[in-house]
Structure formats: structure tokens, C-alpha cells
Design an enzyme around this catalytic site. Structure first.
Site, PDB file in Angstrom:
ATOM      1  N   ASP A 108       0.870  -1.166   0.000  1.00  0.00           N
ATOM      2  CA  ASP A 108       0.000   0.000   0.000  1.00  0.00           C
ATOM      3  C   ASP A 108       0.917   1.229   0.000  1.00  0.00           C
ATOM      4  OD1 ASP A 108      -2.812   0.829   0.352  1.00  0.00           O
ATOM      5  OD2 ASP A 108      -2.171   1.551   2.301  1.00  0.00           O
ATOM      6  N   SER A 109       1.135   1.859   1.165  1.00  0.00           N
ATOM      7  CA  SER A 109       2.041   3.014   1.225  1.00  0.00           C
ATOM      8  C   SER A 109       3.488   2.601   0.962  1.00  0.00           C
ATOM      9  CB  SER A 109       1.965   3.679   2.604  1.00  0.00           C
ATOM     10  OG  SER A 109       2.521   2.837   3.582  1.00  0.00           O
ATOM     11  N   LEU A 113       7.195  -2.185   4.333  1.00  0.00           N
ATOM     12  CA  LEU A 113       8.239  -2.932   3.645  1.00  0.00           C
ATOM     13  C   LEU A 113       9.543  -2.178   3.579  1.00  0.00           C
ATOM     14  CD1 LEU A 113       6.431  -4.911   0.887  1.00  0.00           C
ATOM     15  CD2 LEU A 113       7.886  -5.767   2.705  1.00  0.00           C
ATOM     16  N   LYS A 136      -0.911  -1.787  -4.789  1.00  0.00           N
ATOM     17  CA  LYS A 136      -1.704  -0.556  -4.946  1.00  0.00           C
ATOM     18  C   LYS A 136      -0.713   0.572  -5.204  1.00  0.00           C
ATOM     19  CE  LYS A 136      -5.570  -1.343  -1.684  1.00  0.00           C
ATOM     20  NZ  LYS A 136      -6.053  -0.955  -0.351  1.00  0.00           N
ATOM     21  N   ARG A 170      -9.947 -14.323   5.951  1.00  0.00           N
ATOM     22  CA  ARG A 170      -8.671 -14.572   5.279  1.00  0.00           C
ATOM     23  C   ARG A 170      -8.748 -15.865   4.460  1.00  0.00           C
ATOM     24  NH1 ARG A 170      -4.617 -11.253   7.711  1.00  0.00           N
ATOM     25  NH2 ARG A 170      -5.092 -10.660   9.838  1.00  0.00           N
TER      26      ARG A 170
HETATM   27  P1  IMP Z   1       1.873  -0.347   3.898  1.00  0.00           P
HETATM   28  O1  IMP Z   1       2.401  -0.736   2.539  1.00  0.00           O
HETATM   29  O2  IMP Z   1       2.960  -0.105   4.917  1.00  0.00           O
HETATM   30  O3  IMP Z   1       0.925   0.815   3.821  1.00  0.00           O
HETATM   31  O4  IMP Z   1       1.063  -1.521   4.563  1.00  0.00           O
HETATM   32  C1  IMP Z   1       0.623  -2.581   3.859  1.00  0.00           C
HETATM   33  C2  IMP Z   1      -0.152  -3.487   4.785  1.00  0.00           C
HETATM   34  O5  IMP Z   1      -1.436  -2.918   5.071  1.00  0.00           O
HETATM   35  C3  IMP Z   1      -0.405  -4.795   4.086  1.00  0.00           C
HETATM   36  O6  IMP Z   1       0.618  -5.737   4.346  1.00  0.00           O
HETATM   37  C4  IMP Z   1      -1.762  -5.202   4.630  1.00  0.00           C
HETATM   38  O7  IMP Z   1      -1.565  -5.950   5.825  1.00  0.00           O
HETATM   39  C5  IMP Z   1      -2.455  -3.891   4.943  1.00  0.00           C
HETATM   40  N1  IMP Z   1      -3.371  -3.503   3.840  1.00  0.00           N
HETATM   41  C6  IMP Z   1      -3.233  -2.501   2.954  1.00  0.00           C
HETATM   42  N2  IMP Z   1      -4.253  -2.430   2.087  1.00  0.00           N
HETATM   43  C7  IMP Z   1      -5.085  -3.441   2.434  1.00  0.00           C
HETATM   44  C8  IMP Z   1      -6.340  -3.905   1.891  1.00  0.00           C
HETATM   45  O8  IMP Z   1      -6.920  -3.383   0.904  1.00  0.00           O
HETATM   46  N3  IMP Z   1      -6.882  -4.992   2.512  1.00  0.00           N
HETATM   47  C9  IMP Z   1      -6.306  -5.616   3.585  1.00  0.00           C
HETATM   48  N4  IMP Z   1      -5.131  -5.211   4.105  1.00  0.00           N
HETATM   49  C10 IMP Z   1      -4.538  -4.127   3.547  1.00  0.00           C
END
Ligand code: IMP
Ligand code: MG
Length: 180
Positions: A108-109, A113, A136, A170
């Protein structure tokens, strides 16, 4: 009787045969890319990556290890970039001389990672790459190099196939868009 997830499901985004075909193709690609390298280690980020990892590992036909890591990320104030990430469960194996492939459910953001990759890099693996089922890209706040992507998706909350909706569903065998 309708399935338990039905009231929360807006639409099916990626159906089971499409998911399975893509995971099989990723497994074949990874098997060929790592065939002539040294030791391969898949690192699953819990909990979301667990279903993807368990299917992916069975489509990789070269010897490899698996290990698990759990992280929690939480917001500190309202500045996204000050988000804290905490290791809830660390790896059991050492990384020296291993080719590490991180297996994640969704990026996501990218902040989680980014933290994980920097931490693992400091343990001196032979290489470190990233495989995510879903990406995303439009939500990215920090650049993350991703070598293997299952599907690029829009900015919608999705669940199933390892991803949760309030910790549930899940086990759904497909990826669905949540009803808001
Ligand atoms: P980020 O990349 O640090 O923002 O976090 C990603 C994490 O947020 C992923 O590993 C998921 O656990 C959670 N996440 C982000 N988008 C979704 C979604 O659409 N559905 C379920 N979990 C999500
Ligand atoms: Mg995750």
C-alpha cells in the site's frame, strides 16, 4: 444459506482460477530466475502473506527454505512518514549468503516494507527481492523496488486469500472488494 462473507462483499475482484493461474506463473518464474543461484529463502510477512506463501511455495520447483516474520505498523500522530513499525516475531534463520525473497500480500504506502527491507539488508543476505500478490501503486508514499507482482489493483479495500476484513475472511479463496 449465503456465505458468511456475503454481507461484506461488494464484488469479486480476482476469482479463484485467475488467482491460482497467476500464482502458478509466479512460481515458475521464480524457479527459473533462482535456478542457478545459491540458497533461496522465502520470507512470509504474517499474517496476510500466509495463504499466498503456502500456494506459491508449492509452485516453486527448486530447493528453498521458508520462514515467517510478523510486523505491526501504527501511525504516530498524523504524519504518515513518522509511522512506526515494530517486529512482533522475528526470523529463526540467518540470512548470510542467502537469496531472500520477501512474500507479501499487498503493498500500500510501502512504509512497512521499507522498514523491513532496511532491517533485513543489515543482516547481509546475498540478495533481497520482493514478491507481492497485490500492488496498490497509486498509494505509494516511498519508492519500493518490487520484482514480482501478482496483480496491480486500484485503491479499494480488498479482502480474502490471506487479507483480512477486521481479522476475518482470510480463508476466502478469492479477492473481494469490501462493502463500505
Ligand atoms: P503499507 O504498505 O505499509 O501501507 O502496509 C501494507 C499493509 O497494510 C499490508 O501488508 C496489509 O496488511 C495492509 N493492507 C493494505 N491495504 C489493504 C487492503 O486493501 N486490505 C487488507 N489489508 C490491507
Ligand atoms: Mg501484510
Amino acid at each position: 444459506m449465503c456465505a458468511a462473507y456475503e454481507p461484506f462483499l461488494q464484488e469479486v475482484l480476482i476469482d479463484e482460477p485467475t488467482l491460482q493461474a497467476r500464482v502458478r506463473a509466479l512460481g515458475a518464474q521464480i524457479s527459473s530466475d533462482y535456478a542457478d543461484l545459491g540458497e533461496l529463502l522465502l520470507i512470509c510477512i504474517l499474517k496476510g502473506g500466509v495463504i499466498f506463501l503456502s500456494d506459491l511455495t508449492r509452485h516453486i520447483n527448486i530447493p528453498h527454505e521458508i520462514d515467517f516474520m510478523a510486523v505491526k505498523s501504527y501511525q504516530k500522530g498524523d504524519r504518515q512518514t513518522s509511522r512506526n513499525v515494530r517486529i512482533e516475531r522475528d526470523l529463526e534463520v540467518h540470512l548470510e549468503n542467502k537469496h531472500v525473497l520477501i512474500v507479501e500480500d499487498i503493498i500500500d504506502s510501502g512504509l512497512t516494507l521499507d522498514f523491513v527491507m532496511k532491517m533485513l539488508q543489515a543482516r547481509k543476505p546475498a540478495s533481497i527481492k520482493l514478491c507481492t500478490l497485490l500492488n496498490k501503486a497509486s498509494r505509494r508514499e516511498i519508492f519500493i523496488p518490487v520484482q514480482y507482482v501478482g496483480f496491480e489493483i486500484e485503491d479499494k479495500y480488498v479482502f480474502g486469500y490471506g487479507l483480512d476484513l477486521d481479522e476475518k475472511f482470510r480463508n476466502m479463496p478469492f479477492i473481494g472488494v469490501a462493502k463500505l
